[in-house]
Design a protein around this motif. Sequence first.
Motif, short mmCIF file in Angstrom:
data_model
loop_
_atom_site.label_atom_id
_atom_site.label_comp_id
_atom_site.label_asym_id
_atom_site.label_seq_id
_atom_site.Cartn_x
_atom_site.Cartn_y
_atom_site.Cartn_z
N ASP A 64 0.87 -1.18 0.00
CA ASP A 64 0.00 0.00 0.00
C ASP A 64 0.90 1.23 0.00
OD1 ASP A 64 -1.72 2.11 0.53
OD2 ASP A 64 -2.82 1.07 2.12
N GLN A 66 0.40 4.38 -0.51
CA GLN A 66 -0.06 5.56 0.24
C GLN A 66 0.24 5.41 1.72
OE1 GLN A 66 -1.10 8.49 -0.80
NE2 GLN A 66 -1.41 9.21 1.30
N LYS A 67 -0.06 4.24 2.26
CA LYS A 67 0.19 4.01 3.68
C LYS A 67 1.69 4.07 3.98
CE LYS A 67 -1.07 1.02 7.51
NZ LYS A 67 -1.79 -0.16 7.95
N ARG A 69 3.92 5.82 2.41
CA ARG A 69 4.32 7.24 2.39
C ARG A 69 3.88 7.96 3.66
NH1 ARG A 69 3.25 6.27 -2.94
NH2 ARG A 69 1.05 6.86 -2.80
N GLU A 70 2.69 7.65 4.13
CA GLU A 70 2.19 8.28 5.36
C GLU A 70 3.06 7.92 6.56
OE1 GLU A 70 -1.88 7.04 5.67
OE2 GLU A 70 -2.52 8.32 4.01
N ILE A 71 3.43 6.67 6.65
CA ILE A 71 4.27 6.23 7.77
C ILE A 71 5.67 6.83 7.65
CG2 ILE A 71 5.37 4.23 8.86
CD1 ILE A 71 2.74 2.73 8.39
N GLN A 73 6.37 9.68 6.27
CA GLN A 73 6.19 11.09 6.64
C GLN A 73 6.09 11.23 8.16
OE1 GLN A 73 6.49 13.82 4.82
NE2 GLN A 73 6.03 15.13 6.56
N SER A 74 5.39 10.32 8.77
CA SER A 74 5.26 10.33 10.23
C SER A 74 6.63 10.16 10.89
CB SER A 74 4.30 9.22 10.68
OG SER A 74 4.15 9.21 12.06
N ARG A 75 7.45 9.29 10.32
CA ARG A 75 8.81 9.10 10.85
C ARG A 75 9.60 10.40 10.76
NH1 ARG A 75 13.07 5.30 7.88
NH2 ARG A 75 12.66 6.87 6.31
N GLU A 77 8.47 13.51 10.60
CA GLU A 77 7.92 14.49 11.55
C GLU A 77 8.33 14.17 12.99
OE1 GLU A 77 3.74 14.35 10.69
OE2 GLU A 77 3.98 15.42 8.79
#
Length: 104
Positions: A64, A66-67, A69-71, A73-75, A77
């Motif tokens: 996935d 998208q997921k 990339r989100e994780i 990005q969370s890392r 941040e």
Amino acid sequence: MSGPPHIKSFKKETIDSKRTHKALDREIKAIKIRLSAVEAQIQELEARQQEIGLALADPDLYRDGQKAREIAQSRKETEERVAWLMKEWEELSLRLSTVAGEER
């Protein structure tokens, strides 16, 4: 106040010294409270970093995009927030050393 001038001066210096000491005590207490809060936030974020690292190590995550990339990005941040908090911790620690040194 009545009495010889040198006694009046001594009393005033003693009162001023007590006020200064109380102000320093309050500042030290405030710095210690903030330091404690920053340390707790750092611990929480470091635990979050470990969770994110485990998630990123899972090959199934990358099915996935998208997921993933989100994780990622969370890392990013979380790492930035930890770095900012570490800088604040260093500044607070230095301030505490300075203020505590003034107290003596």
